[in-house]
Write a protein that holds these residues in place. Structure first.
Motif, PDB file in Angstrom:
ATOM      1  N   LYS A  17       0.875  -1.180   0.000  1.00 58.43           N
ATOM      2  CA  LYS A  17       0.000   0.000   0.000  1.00 58.43           C
ATOM      3  C   LYS A  17       0.908   1.225   0.000  1.00 58.43           C
ATOM      4  O   LYS A  17       1.904   1.258   0.727  1.00 58.43           O
ATOM      5  N   HIS A  19       1.142   5.429   0.426  1.00 63.20           N
ATOM      6  CA  HIS A  19       0.440   6.609   0.932  1.00 63.20           C
ATOM      7  C   HIS A  19       1.434   7.768   0.976  1.00 63.20           C
ATOM      8  O   HIS A  19       2.550   7.597   1.461  1.00 63.20           O
ATOM      9  N   SER A  21       1.828  11.785   2.204  1.00 59.91           N
ATOM     10  CA  SER A  21       1.317  13.038   2.763  1.00 59.91           C
ATOM     11  C   SER A  21       2.439  13.786   3.460  1.00 59.91           C
ATOM     12  O   SER A  21       3.355  13.168   4.008  1.00 59.91           O
ATOM     13  N   THR A  26       4.797   6.591   2.542  1.00 58.84           N
ATOM     14  CA  THR A  26       4.826   5.364   3.339  1.00 58.84           C
ATOM     15  C   THR A  26       4.472   4.190   2.443  1.00 58.84           C
ATOM     16  O   THR A  26       3.429   4.192   1.780  1.00 58.84           O
ATOM     17  N   THR A  28       3.719   0.273   2.641  1.00 60.54           N
ATOM     18  CA  THR A  28       3.405  -0.773   3.616  1.00 60.54           C
ATOM     19  C   THR A  28       3.366  -2.130   2.916  1.00 60.54           C
ATOM     20  O   THR A  28       2.600  -2.316   1.966  1.00 60.54           O
TER      21      THR A  28
END
Length: 263
Positions: A17, A19, A21, A26, A28
């Motif tokens: 995953k 992400h 921001s 990140t 994962t």
């Protein structure tokens, strides 16, 4: 040459995953039922995400974490079908090289045990923070194999005799031992892991991103040179850094007694 304009548009990541921001990406590892073992799909998704992170000035720090009880169990030898449509990049086949040539801060957030090929990520990241219950092992010898690719990164962070014992016997070591041997930076309780990594990632994300890249590139390149070759190369890099916008902004901010703006 690096492919520019990589995009996440329309991509479906199935083994990880992603992400982004506040300048932090990140990644994962998301195959908890397979102990986050690295199959071709995960390898491909990691390489793509890292290439994207390298391309985007907006991504200043990468955090690699994992779901489940194990951080990563190394390579997965089973081939299975998947719905990932992430393109394979020609120049990105090796995870160690993707990490080492990213020239940005990479923090491994280690919530569970690290085995075999997972050490590629831990040894080639710039930072590794682990929960205190985590174990580390290179058990290849017990299967009649040897952690060949792991050695390049391992012996750049661990003392030679410690690293040799670690791979020769294939026995696991505690987080304390890993910290003593320089395999990880720091141990925290499992409950504090997210917070600790967040603090480090945020502090790194506020620093001059262009200079960080020039500096980490110079670090990686001088590591491969003899001392006498390294010094003139590093002297050239000082000049390169001084001419950069980040350095100009940093020096102006210092002289004007204000906070630098690296955006």
């Amino acid at each position: 040459a690096m492919v520019k304009n990589l995009s996440f548009e329309g991509l479906e990541f199935s083994a990880t995953k992603i992400h982004i921001s506040s300048h932090i990406m990140t990644i994962t590892l998301d195959r908890p039922e397979k102990k986050n073992a690295i199959n071709n799909v995960m390898m491909n998704e990691l390489n793509y995400a890292l290439a994207y992170a390298k391309q985007e000035r907006d991504v200043r720090v990468v955090v690699i974490g994992a779901k489940g009880d194990v951080f990563c169990a190394g390579a997965d030898l089973n081939r299975e079908q998947t719905n990932s449509n992430v393109p394979k990049l020609d120049e990105a086949s090796d995870l160690s090289i993707s990490l080492r040539h990213l020239y940005k801060p990479v923090i491994c957030k280690i919530q569970g045990s690290v085995l075999a090929g997972a050490l590629l990520m831990v040894t080639n990241a710039t930072h590794a923070i682990a929960a205190d219950n985590v174990k580390f092992s290179a058990p290849e010898i017990k299967r009649g194999l040897w952690p060949f690719m792991v050695m390049a990164g391992l012996f750049r962070v661990m003392p030679k005799r410690s690293g040799l014992d670690f791979i020769m016997r294939g026995e696991s070591i505690s987080a304390e031992q890993a910290e003593q041997w320089g395999l990880i930076n720091k141990i925290v309780t499992k409950n504090n892991l997210d917070k600790e990594v967040d603090v480090i990632a945020k502090s790194l994300s506020k620093l001059a991103p262009g200079t960080m890249q020039i500096g980490l590139e110079a670090y990686a390149k001088q590591d491969n040179k003899s001392f006498d070759e390294a010094l003139p190369y590093l002297q050239d890099q000082i000049a390169r850094c001084f001419e950069s916008d980040d350095a100009k902004e940093g020096i102006s901010a210092f002289l004007e007694k204000r906070k630098p703006n690296w955006d």
